[in-house]
Design a protein around this motif. Structure first.
Motif, PDB file in Angstrom:
ATOM      1  N   ALA A  11       0.853  -1.181   0.000  1.00 48.25           N
ATOM      2  CA  ALA A  11       0.000   0.000   0.000  1.00 48.25           C
ATOM      3  C   ALA A  11       0.890   1.232   0.000  1.00 48.25           C
ATOM      4  N   ASP A  12       0.384   2.307  -0.576  1.00 48.07           N
ATOM      5  CA  ASP A  12       1.094   3.575  -0.502  1.00 48.07           C
ATOM      6  C   ASP A  12       0.184   4.599   0.150  1.00 48.07           C
ATOM      7  N   ALA A  13       0.627   5.829   0.225  1.00 43.40           N
ATOM      8  CA  ALA A  13      -0.142   6.872   0.915  1.00 43.40           C
ATOM      9  C   ALA A  13      -1.481   7.138   0.239  1.00 43.40           C
ATOM     10  N   ALA A  14      -1.589   6.796  -1.052  1.00 42.56           N
ATOM     11  CA  ALA A  14      -2.822   7.076  -1.779  1.00 42.56           C
ATOM     12  C   ALA A  14      -3.887   6.015  -1.544  1.00 42.56           C
ATOM     13  N   GLY A  15      -3.518   4.888  -0.950  1.00 39.39           N
ATOM     14  CA  GLY A  15      -4.523   3.868  -0.687  1.00 39.39           C
ATOM     15  C   GLY A  15      -3.965   2.486  -0.886  1.00 39.39           C
ATOM     16  N   PRO A  16      -4.799   1.473  -0.666  1.00 43.92           N
ATOM     17  CA  PRO A  16      -4.357   0.089  -0.775  1.00 43.92           C
ATOM     18  C   PRO A  16      -3.913  -0.234  -2.193  1.00 43.92           C
ATOM     19  N   ALA A  17      -2.905  -1.061  -2.299  1.00 43.07           N
ATOM     20  CA  ALA A  17      -2.426  -1.472  -3.610  1.00 43.07           C
ATOM     21  C   ALA A  17      -3.271  -2.636  -4.109  1.00 43.07           C
ATOM     22  N   ASP A  18      -3.301  -2.802  -5.403  1.00 42.89           N
ATOM     23  CA  ASP A  18      -3.914  -3.978  -5.997  1.00 42.89           C
ATOM     24  C   ASP A  18      -3.020  -4.445  -7.130  1.00 42.89           C
ATOM     25  N   THR A  19      -3.413  -5.506  -7.798  1.00 40.74           N
ATOM     26  CA  THR A  19      -2.591  -6.056  -8.865  1.00 40.74           C
ATOM     27  C   THR A  19      -3.100  -5.659 -10.240  1.00 40.74           C
ATOM     28  N   THR A  20      -4.093  -4.794 -10.331  1.00 37.97           N
ATOM     29  CA  THR A  20      -4.645  -4.419 -11.618  1.00 37.97           C
ATOM     30  C   THR A  20      -4.057  -3.128 -12.155  1.00 37.97           C
ATOM     31  N   GLY A  21      -3.303  -2.415 -11.348  1.00 33.86           N
ATOM     32  CA  GLY A  21      -2.736  -1.149 -11.772  1.00 33.86           C
ATOM     33  C   GLY A  21      -3.649   0.019 -11.478  1.00 33.86           C
ATOM     34  N   THR A  22      -4.841  -0.236 -10.982  1.00 34.22           N
ATOM     35  CA  THR A  22      -5.789   0.808 -10.617  1.00 34.22           C
ATOM     36  C   THR A  22      -5.861   0.867  -9.109  1.00 34.22           C
ATOM     37  N   LYS A  23      -5.841   2.055  -8.559  1.00 39.01           N
ATOM     38  CA  LYS A  23      -5.961   2.176  -7.107  1.00 39.01           C
ATOM     39  C   LYS A  23      -7.331   1.653  -6.677  1.00 39.01           C
ATOM     40  N   ALA A  24      -7.341   0.897  -5.599  1.00 35.78           N
ATOM     41  CA  ALA A  24      -8.595   0.306  -5.118  1.00 35.78           C
ATOM     42  C   ALA A  24      -9.618   1.403  -4.832  1.00 35.78           C
ATOM     43  N   ASP A  25      -9.162   2.599  -4.438  1.00 37.36           N
ATOM     44  CA  ASP A  25     -10.083   3.697  -4.128  1.00 37.36           C
ATOM     45  C   ASP A  25     -10.891   4.125  -5.348  1.00 37.36           C
ATOM     46  N   ASP A  26     -10.346   3.901  -6.551  1.00 37.34           N
ATOM     47  CA  ASP A  26     -11.007   4.343  -7.779  1.00 37.34           C
ATOM     48  C   ASP A  26     -11.998   3.318  -8.314  1.00 37.34           C
ATOM     49  N   THR A  28     -15.272   0.603  -7.842  1.00 38.91           N
ATOM     50  CA  THR A  28     -16.459   0.342  -7.035  1.00 38.91           C
ATOM     51  C   THR A  28     -16.300  -1.025  -6.376  1.00 38.91           C
ATOM     52  N   PRO A  29     -17.084  -1.293  -5.330  1.00 41.37           N
ATOM     53  CA  PRO A  29     -17.022  -2.628  -4.733  1.00 41.37           C
ATOM     54  C   PRO A  29     -17.281  -3.734  -5.756  1.00 41.37           C
ATOM     55  N   ASP A  30     -18.222  -3.499  -6.673  1.00 41.89           N
ATOM     56  CA  ASP A  30     -18.501  -4.509  -7.699  1.00 41.89           C
ATOM     57  C   ASP A  30     -17.277  -4.748  -8.586  1.00 41.89           C
ATOM     58  N   GLN A  31     -16.524  -3.690  -8.898  1.00 44.26           N
ATOM     59  CA  GLN A  31     -15.321  -3.850  -9.709  1.00 44.26           C
ATOM     60  C   GLN A  31     -14.234  -4.605  -8.949  1.00 44.26           C
ATOM     61  N   VAL A  32     -14.089  -4.292  -7.672  1.00 43.64           N
ATOM     62  CA  VAL A  32     -13.102  -5.000  -6.846  1.00 43.64           C
ATOM     63  C   VAL A  32     -13.440  -6.483  -6.810  1.00 43.64           C
ATOM     64  N   ILE A  33     -14.715  -6.790  -6.594  1.00 42.46           N
ATOM     65  CA  ILE A  33     -15.154  -8.190  -6.540  1.00 42.46           C
ATOM     66  C   ILE A  33     -14.938  -8.872  -7.886  1.00 42.46           C
ATOM     67  N   ALA A  34     -15.317  -8.207  -8.974  1.00 46.31           N
ATOM     68  CA  ALA A  34     -15.148  -8.787 -10.311  1.00 46.31           C
ATOM     69  C   ALA A  34     -13.669  -9.045 -10.607  1.00 46.31           C
ATOM     70  N   ASP A  35     -12.815  -8.096 -10.269  1.00 48.15           N
ATOM     71  CA  ASP A  35     -11.371  -8.267 -10.494  1.00 48.15           C
ATOM     72  C   ASP A  35     -10.826  -9.429  -9.678  1.00 48.15           C
ATOM     73  N   ALA A  36     -11.238  -9.507  -8.418  1.00 48.77           N
ATOM     74  CA  ALA A  36     -10.764 -10.592  -7.554  1.00 48.77           C
ATOM     75  C   ALA A  36     -11.268 -11.944  -8.067  1.00 48.77           C
ATOM     76  N   ARG A  37     -12.504 -11.995  -8.532  1.00 49.84           N
ATOM     77  CA  ARG A  37     -13.043 -13.252  -9.051  1.00 49.84           C
ATOM     78  C   ARG A  37     -12.320 -13.676 -10.319  1.00 49.84           C
ATOM     79  N   THR A  38     -11.949 -12.721 -11.155  1.00 50.69           N
ATOM     80  CA  THR A  38     -11.176 -13.028 -12.360  1.00 50.69           C
ATOM     81  C   THR A  38      -9.827 -13.641 -11.973  1.00 50.69           C
ATOM     82  N   ARG A  39      -9.176 -13.055 -10.964  1.00 49.57           N
ATOM     83  CA  ARG A  39      -7.909 -13.611 -10.475  1.00 49.57           C
ATOM     84  C   ARG A  39      -8.118 -15.011  -9.921  1.00 49.57           C
ATOM     85  N   ILE A  40      -9.186 -15.198  -9.150  1.00 45.95           N
ATOM     86  CA  ILE A  40      -9.486 -16.516  -8.567  1.00 45.95           C
ATOM     87  C   ILE A  40      -9.703 -17.545  -9.670  1.00 45.95           C
ATOM     88  N   ASP A  41     -10.451 -17.181 -10.713  1.00 46.21           N
ATOM     89  CA  ASP A  41     -10.689 -18.107 -11.822  1.00 46.21           C
ATOM     90  C   ASP A  41      -9.375 -18.515 -12.486  1.00 46.21           C
TER      91      ASP A  41
END
Length: 108
Positions: A11-26, A28-41
């Motif tokens: 994580a950096d000062a701007a917010g939690p890190a993710d593996t998609t290159g987009t800050k998690a803050d930007d 929506t919850p649905d996008q976070v879930i969809a991205d995580a499910r894609t990784r899980i698949d």
């Protein structure tokens, strides 16, 4: 032998890190879930491929052992595998190892 460790995003000062290159803050919850499910698949596909590879290697060992006059299953080896999974994954690791061994025992 332990599996190589995958670097963990930080994580950096701007917010939690993710593996998609987009800050998690930007996202929506649905996008976070969809991205995580894609990784899980994707992970599930890789796990299934690895299990199939392990089954094939196990069958090779079993065929070779039988051809040399041995038994198809070596219980001491299975206990080593169970212990390895239990150490890595605690109690559920035993169940994972047992399921994996059952898949690998198959009928030759």
């Amino acid at each position: 032998m332990t599996a190589p460790q995958t670097p963990t995003p930080t994580a950096d000062a701007a917010g939690p890190a993710d593996t998609t290159g987009t800050k998690a803050d930007d996202r929506t919850p649905d996008q976070v879930i969809a991205d995580a499910r894609t990784r899980i698949d994707g992970l599930d596909r890789r796990i299934i491929d690895l299990i199939a590879e392990r089954v094939a290697a196990s069958q090779e060992v079993q065929r070779t052992r039988i051809a040399a006059g041995g038994r198809r299953v070596q219980l001491s080896r299975e206990m080593e595998v169970i212990a390895r999974y239990r150490e890595a994954l605690d109690k559920p690791g035993t169940e994972v190892a047992m399921a994996l061994l059952e898949l690998c025992r198959g009928r030759i």
